[in-house]
Design a protein around this motif. Structure first.
Motif, short mmCIF file in Angstrom:
data_model
loop_
_atom_site.label_atom_id
_atom_site.label_comp_id
_atom_site.label_asym_id
_atom_site.label_seq_id
_atom_site.Cartn_x
_atom_site.Cartn_y
_atom_site.Cartn_z
N GLU A 234 31.41 41.92 45.48
CA GLU A 234 32.56 42.46 45.74
C GLU A 234 33.92 41.95 45.70
OE1 GLU A 234 29.13 44.08 47.99
OE2 GLU A 234 29.92 41.96 47.56
N ALA A 237 34.63 42.55 42.23
CA ALA A 237 35.23 43.84 41.99
C ALA A 237 36.69 44.09 42.40
CB ALA A 237 34.30 44.88 42.57
N TYR A 238 37.03 43.23 43.41
CA TYR A 238 38.35 43.29 44.01
C TYR A 238 39.22 42.70 42.80
CZ TYR A 238 41.97 43.20 47.37
OH TYR A 238 43.43 43.31 47.87
N ASP A 240 38.83 42.52 39.86
CA ASP A 240 38.80 43.41 38.60
C ASP A 240 39.58 44.46 38.75
OD1 ASP A 240 37.01 41.71 37.21
OD2 ASP A 240 35.38 42.87 37.65
N SER A 241 40.02 44.79 40.05
CA SER A 241 40.78 46.09 40.24
C SER A 241 42.07 45.71 39.93
CB SER A 241 40.70 46.84 41.58
OG SER A 241 41.05 45.64 42.65
N GLN A 244 42.54 45.17 35.92
CA GLN A 244 42.74 46.39 35.03
C GLN A 244 43.78 47.10 35.16
OE1 GLN A 244 38.70 48.25 36.08
NE2 GLN A 244 37.53 46.54 35.45
N SER A 245 44.50 46.91 36.37
CA SER A 245 46.02 47.33 36.48
C SER A 245 47.01 47.14 35.45
CB SER A 245 46.56 47.21 37.83
OG SER A 245 47.61 47.71 37.85
N VAL A 313 47.11 49.36 44.52
CA VAL A 313 46.00 48.77 43.96
C VAL A 313 44.70 48.58 45.05
CG1 VAL A 313 44.67 47.09 42.56
CG2 VAL A 313 46.91 47.78 41.97
N HIS A 314 45.37 47.88 46.40
CA HIS A 314 44.23 47.47 47.31
C HIS A 314 43.98 48.90 47.72
CE1 HIS A 314 42.68 45.38 50.94
NE2 HIS A 314 43.39 46.36 51.70
N GLN A 316 43.40 51.77 46.43
CA GLN A 316 42.53 52.41 45.45
C GLN A 316 41.23 51.88 45.41
OE1 GLN A 316 44.41 52.43 41.57
NE2 GLN A 316 42.58 53.46 40.80
N PHE A 317 41.45 50.52 45.66
CA PHE A 317 40.04 49.66 45.71
C PHE A 317 39.22 50.34 46.96
CE2 PHE A 317 37.54 46.24 47.65
CZ PHE A 317 36.64 46.05 46.54
N GLU A 320 37.63 53.61 46.25
CA GLU A 320 36.56 53.37 45.28
C GLU A 320 35.17 53.19 46.21
OE1 GLU A 320 37.89 51.61 41.89
OE2 GLU A 320 39.13 53.37 41.18
#
Length: 545
Positions: A234, A237-238, A240-241, A244-245, A313-314, A316-317, A320
């Motif tokens: 997790e 993944a956080y 990576d979000s 990737q921005s 971004v937070h 959006q994570f 998802e």
């Protein structure tokens, strides 16, 4: 030098192409009857022949205007008459405008238009015949005496000065011809100054490109680093979000809080993310969890923009993650924003230190450039050409006074920041002063470099303003961090001294950087001085060409 050598030398000084120079010299040798004297030394020639040689040299490049100051003084009557015959041929046959100063009235009478002068003032102007007719006299000498008695002498009776109304009236209305003459002269000066002409023709287009591509309030490619205390899928993944921005660039992971603090102080990252130890477990169980975001608040506008991007971004994570779990948006992870440096978010605390950097590049660079170009315009730069002074001595001698003035201005600006604007200096004053000295050395060297290839004050002022203020405001980190720039913008920012002094100034005022923290910025700024000075030294000519 011989007559031939004199003609050859001046042909080169006037930059005549060799074929044209040879043809022109041969023409003038025949026109002024210099063939018998070609191989004789000029200082041994009769005075009349020397005057003919001087006139041949003056018209070698076929000028449109010729100015002669008592050219026949000391010449015998025969040689004087021959000299004036040659002047008349130049005027009548070749269309050369000739200005002559003389005390001989028979010479003045051969001119189309004359002015009588006394004590530096013009007392009458007109054609010789008109001046004689106005005073009803037979000779030009009598006319001159009459004008002197009427209005030229300071001891003349006041009432008699009205008699000058008999002189030809002076034109007072608008003259398109005179206006056109000034326009032609200005256009000629502009054409002869390639730097000024280039800026006049292409300056607006260049500024359009620079401001069109350079001025942007978008903040992207922001570098961030992560202190991940969880190390779970997790947390990765956080991270990576963010990676990737398009707004962010990931820096190497942080090992501990000390590394986080060091990265922010060094301007290597714009913000840092700290993930708590149980971030993944709390997220899965929808338990409260806090993600700490530490933002560099030295530039308030940039910090506010970072806040908006991070929140986007937070969220959006979380969306998802909830969608993948088939549940509502998770509420367990909350953002906790913390601002380092300038926690009060005062724009003055950021803009005043940045303005110091702008002022210390603009004023010293302009003054230094004008100091050298003024010597060119006044002709006093010939002291460099004819004395043993070396180019390095000349450049340093011109630079040092403006370095001293720049250091004084730095003290004044720091005092204003503290007293007038109330911006505290949290870091080392000694370190900032050392960086300022290096910066002023670099900025005045920019002025020296520009002065080498500009020949007028207008061109020097425009060129210096353009090459200092645009990079300083657009590409040195004032609006956008240099690491976030791309292509030419990043290259300009990296190779410009304001970038490094800006970091020193903002760091000393808002981040509390100590002496050792400021030394790298001072060293990088100082490195520009010898490079720019060497470039000016190589390009500066010791002798006119």
């Amino acid at each position: 030098m011989t007559v031939r050598q004199n003609l050859d030398l001046h042909a080169r000084l006037f930059a005549l192409p060799p074929p044209r120079a040879d043809a022109r010299i041969a023409e003038l040798v025949g026109q002024f009857d210099l063939a018998p004297y070609l191989d004789q030394l000029s200082d041994g020639l009769p005075l009349g022949v020397r005057q003919r040689l001087s006139l041949a040299v003056a018209v070698l490049h076929a000028p449109e205007v010729l100015i002669l100051d008592e050219p026949t003084s000391g010449v015998d009557p025969v040689a004087r008459n021959q000299f004036w015959d040659q002047l008349e041929r130049l005027s009548r046959q070749q269309g050369v405008t000739i200005f002559v100063s003389t005390h001989f009235m028979p010479e003045a009478e051969r001119c189309d238009r004359i002015s009588f002068m006394h004590a530096g003032k013009v007392i009458a102007t007109g054609a010789p015949a008109a001046l004689k007719q106005a005073q009803n006299v037979a000779s030009l000498e009598d006319a001159f005496i009459a004008y002197m008695e009427l209005g030229g002498r300071t001891d003349a009776p006041p009432a008699l000065t009205l008699a000058t109304s008999n002189a030809p009236p002076t034109a007072t209305g608008f003259s398109p011809r005179r206006c056109g003459a000034y326009a032609w002269r200005e256009a000629t000066e502009l054409r002869r100054d390639p730097v000024r002409l280039g800026f006049a023709l292409l300056g607006t287009a260049l500024l359009m490109l620079i401001f069109g591509f350079g001025i942007t309030l978008d903040v992207d490619n922001l570098r961030f680093a992560v202190l991940d205390r969880d190390q779970t899928p997790e947390s990765r993944a956080y991270i990576d979000s963010f990676a990737q921005s398009p707004y962010f660039l990931a820096a190497p992971p942080l090992r501990d809080p000390a590394a986080l603090e060091a990265a922010l102080r060094a301007n290597s990252i714009a913000f840092a993310i700290e993930l708590p130890p149980d971030f993944g477990a709390d997220l899965r169980a929808d338990r409260p969890s806090e993600v700490l975001i530490t933002v560099d608040g030295a530039m308030p506008f940039r910090a506010e923009t970072i806040l908006g991007y991070v929140q986007s971004v937070h969220l959006q994570f979380l969306e998802e993650a909830a969608r993948a779990a088939g549940a509502d948006i998770a509420q367990g992870a909350n953002l906790v924003m913390r601002y380092r440096y300038n926690q009060a978010f005062r724009s003055l605390d950021a803009m005043v230190p940045a303005t110091i950097a702008l002022m210390l590049i603009f004023i010293p660079a302009v003054l230094t450039a004008l100091g050298v170009v003024t010597e060119k315009e006044m002709g006093s730069i010939t002291n460099l050409y004819v004395t043993p002074v070396t180019k390095l001595e000349f450049l340093l001698g011109k630079q040092l006074p403006y370095v001293a003035l720049g250091c004084f201005n730095f003290l004044v600006l720091v005092g204003m920041a503290l007293v007038v604007f109330g911006v505290p200096l949290k870091g080392s004053f000694a370190g900032l002063a050392l960086a300022a000295l290096a910066y002023v050395l670099a900025t005045t060297a920019i002025g020296l470099f520009i002065s080498v290839f500009t020949s007028s004050q207008v061109a020097a002022l425009f060129a210096t303003t353009l090459t200092t203020m645009v990079p300083a405001t657009q590409f040195s980190g004032m609006l956008q961090p240099v690491p976030t720039l791309e292509g030419a913008g990043w290259l300009i920012g990296t190779l410009f001294p304001t970038t490094y002094f800006m970091r020193a100034s903002v760091g000393a005022f808002t981040k509390g950087l100590g002496f050792t923290d400021l030394l790298p910025f001072a060293g990088l700024t100082f490195a520009f001085w010898p490079v720019l000075l060497l470039a000016a030294l190589v390009l500066l000519r010791k002798q006119e060409t």
